[in-house]
Design a protein around this motif. Structure first.
Motif, mmCIF file in Angstrom:
data_model
loop_
_atom_site.group_PDB
_atom_site.id
_atom_site.type_symbol
_atom_site.label_atom_id
_atom_site.label_comp_id
_atom_site.label_asym_id
_atom_site.label_seq_id
_atom_site.Cartn_x
_atom_site.Cartn_y
_atom_site.Cartn_z
ATOM 1 N N CYS A 98 29.357 58.141 48.279
ATOM 2 C CA CYS A 98 30.423 57.764 47.348
ATOM 3 C C CYS A 98 31.406 58.928 47.155
ATOM 4 O O CYS A 98 32.619 58.736 47.136
ATOM 5 C CB CYS A 98 29.817 57.330 46.022
ATOM 6 S SG CYS A 98 31.000 56.600 44.896
ATOM 7 N N THR A 102 35.299 59.008 48.243
ATOM 8 C CA THR A 102 36.320 59.334 47.243
ATOM 9 C C THR A 102 37.265 60.404 47.775
ATOM 10 O O THR A 102 38.488 60.310 47.608
ATOM 11 C CB THR A 102 35.662 59.819 45.935
ATOM 12 O OG1 THR A 102 34.839 58.774 45.418
ATOM 13 C CG2 THR A 102 36.695 60.211 44.899
ATOM 14 N N ALA A 123 39.501 65.802 41.984
ATOM 15 C CA ALA A 123 39.190 64.378 42.047
ATOM 16 C C ALA A 123 38.635 63.942 40.694
ATOM 17 O O ALA A 123 37.850 64.653 40.078
ATOM 18 C CB ALA A 123 38.181 64.109 43.146
ATOM 19 N N VAL A 124 39.065 62.771 40.237
ATOM 20 C CA VAL A 124 38.604 62.267 38.941
ATOM 21 C C VAL A 124 38.099 60.828 39.045
ATOM 22 O O VAL A 124 37.875 60.175 38.028
ATOM 23 C CB VAL A 124 39.711 62.366 37.863
ATOM 24 C CG1 VAL A 124 40.026 63.819 37.547
ATOM 25 C CG2 VAL A 124 40.965 61.624 38.291
ATOM 26 N N THR A 125 37.921 60.342 40.259
ATOM 27 C CA THR A 125 37.396 58.996 40.458
ATOM 28 C C THR A 125 36.036 59.090 41.141
ATOM 29 O O THR A 125 35.596 60.169 41.526
ATOM 30 C CB THR A 125 38.367 58.150 41.312
ATOM 31 O OG1 THR A 125 38.539 58.800 42.575
ATOM 32 C CG2 THR A 125 39.712 57.980 40.629
ATOM 33 N N GLY A 126 35.407 57.934 41.316
ATOM 34 C CA GLY A 126 34.085 57.913 41.946
ATOM 35 C C GLY A 126 33.113 58.764 41.134
ATOM 36 O O GLY A 126 33.228 58.862 39.905
ATOM 37 N N TYR A 128 33.066 61.836 40.860
ATOM 38 C CA TYR A 128 33.772 62.972 40.260
ATOM 39 C C TYR A 128 34.212 62.667 38.831
ATOM 40 O O TYR A 128 34.559 63.562 38.087
ATOM 41 C CB TYR A 128 34.972 63.375 41.122
ATOM 42 C CG TYR A 128 34.544 63.969 42.431
ATOM 43 C CD1 TYR A 128 34.252 65.324 42.525
ATOM 44 C CD2 TYR A 128 34.386 63.174 43.557
ATOM 45 C CE1 TYR A 128 33.831 65.869 43.720
ATOM 46 C CE2 TYR A 128 33.966 63.713 44.751
ATOM 47 C CZ TYR A 128 33.684 65.059 44.831
ATOM 48 O OH TYR A 128 33.253 65.599 46.012
ATOM 49 N N ARG A 129 34.186 61.404 38.462
ATOM 50 C CA ARG A 129 34.488 61.016 37.088
ATOM 51 C C ARG A 129 33.426 61.579 36.147
ATOM 52 O O ARG A 129 33.711 61.894 35.000
ATOM 53 C CB ARG A 129 34.516 59.494 37.002
ATOM 54 C CG ARG A 129 34.898 58.930 35.676
ATOM 55 C CD ARG A 129 34.950 57.397 35.689
ATOM 56 N NE ARG A 129 35.526 56.892 36.927
ATOM 57 C CZ ARG A 129 35.002 55.889 37.650
ATOM 58 N NH1 ARG A 129 33.923 55.270 37.247
ATOM 59 N NH2 ARG A 129 35.584 55.491 38.757
#
Length: 186
Positions: A98, A102, A123-126, A128-129
């Motif tokens: 994942c 991302t 990164a702030v999605t996947g 990494y959130r």
């Protein structure tokens, strides 16, 4: 036999982390790869080398676990160790896949070291959130899981060594690079 396989794996891990560490530090300091072969050519050469040392590292880790299988102390019950090992392996592999999806294929091999002018943002999605570095933290659980499934005490030890080595690389090279890039972009 286990000592030879263990020594080979430790050498493979040092080669892997050493190659990416030295290669990326040289690139950052003097454009070592891109000065010789351009951005895409230099990245392609670095990526091939990184892929090769990663492959040897991974195969040698599996060899350690297989050669050393069944060496966990009898106080660790087999069935629960296998169940926990499978769960850890699935969580680690899922997180790593994942995180890689991302970031994208190029970022997985540190492409941003080869394009310093490109804007870098965390990164702030996947995954990494929720995690600052899922690849080198939760993404390493599959190594511990495989060691548990095979019942390899040496596998657990090299899992810890491998994760410590890649985290040292992260703290000394990758994190520093990102912090500098983010400051430049601000």
């Amino acid at each position: 036999m286990i000592w030879a396989v263990l020594a080979f794996h430790v050498a493979a891990r040092i080669a892997y982390v050493g190659f990416i560490w030295v290669g990326l530090v040289r690139q950052q300091a003097s454009d070592w790869w891109t000065r010789r072969w351009g951005t895409e050519g230099g990245f392609a050469k670095f990526r091939r080398g990184a892929w090769f040392v990663m492959l040897i590292d991974g195969v040698s880790f599996v060899a350690v676990c297989l050669v050393d299988r069944g060496t966990l102390p009898a106080t660790v019950p087999r069935v629960p160790a296998i169940v926990v090992g499978v769960a850890l392996a699935l969580l680690g592999i899922g997180t790593k896949l994942c995180a890689a999806a991302t970031l994208g294929d190029k970022a997985y091999y540190w492409y941003n070291f080869f394009t310093p002018a490109a804007r870098v943002a965390p990164a702030v999605t996947g995954p990494y959130r929720y995690l600052r570095n899922p690849m080198y933290t939760v993404g390493y659980l599959q190594t511990y899981g495989f060691a548990l499934v095979t019942g390899s005490l040496a596998g657990l030890a090299v899992s810890l060594f491998d994760q410590a080595a890649i985290l040292a690389f992260y703290w000394r090279v990758e994190r520093t690079h990102f912090e500098q890039a983010i400051r430049r972009a601000a």
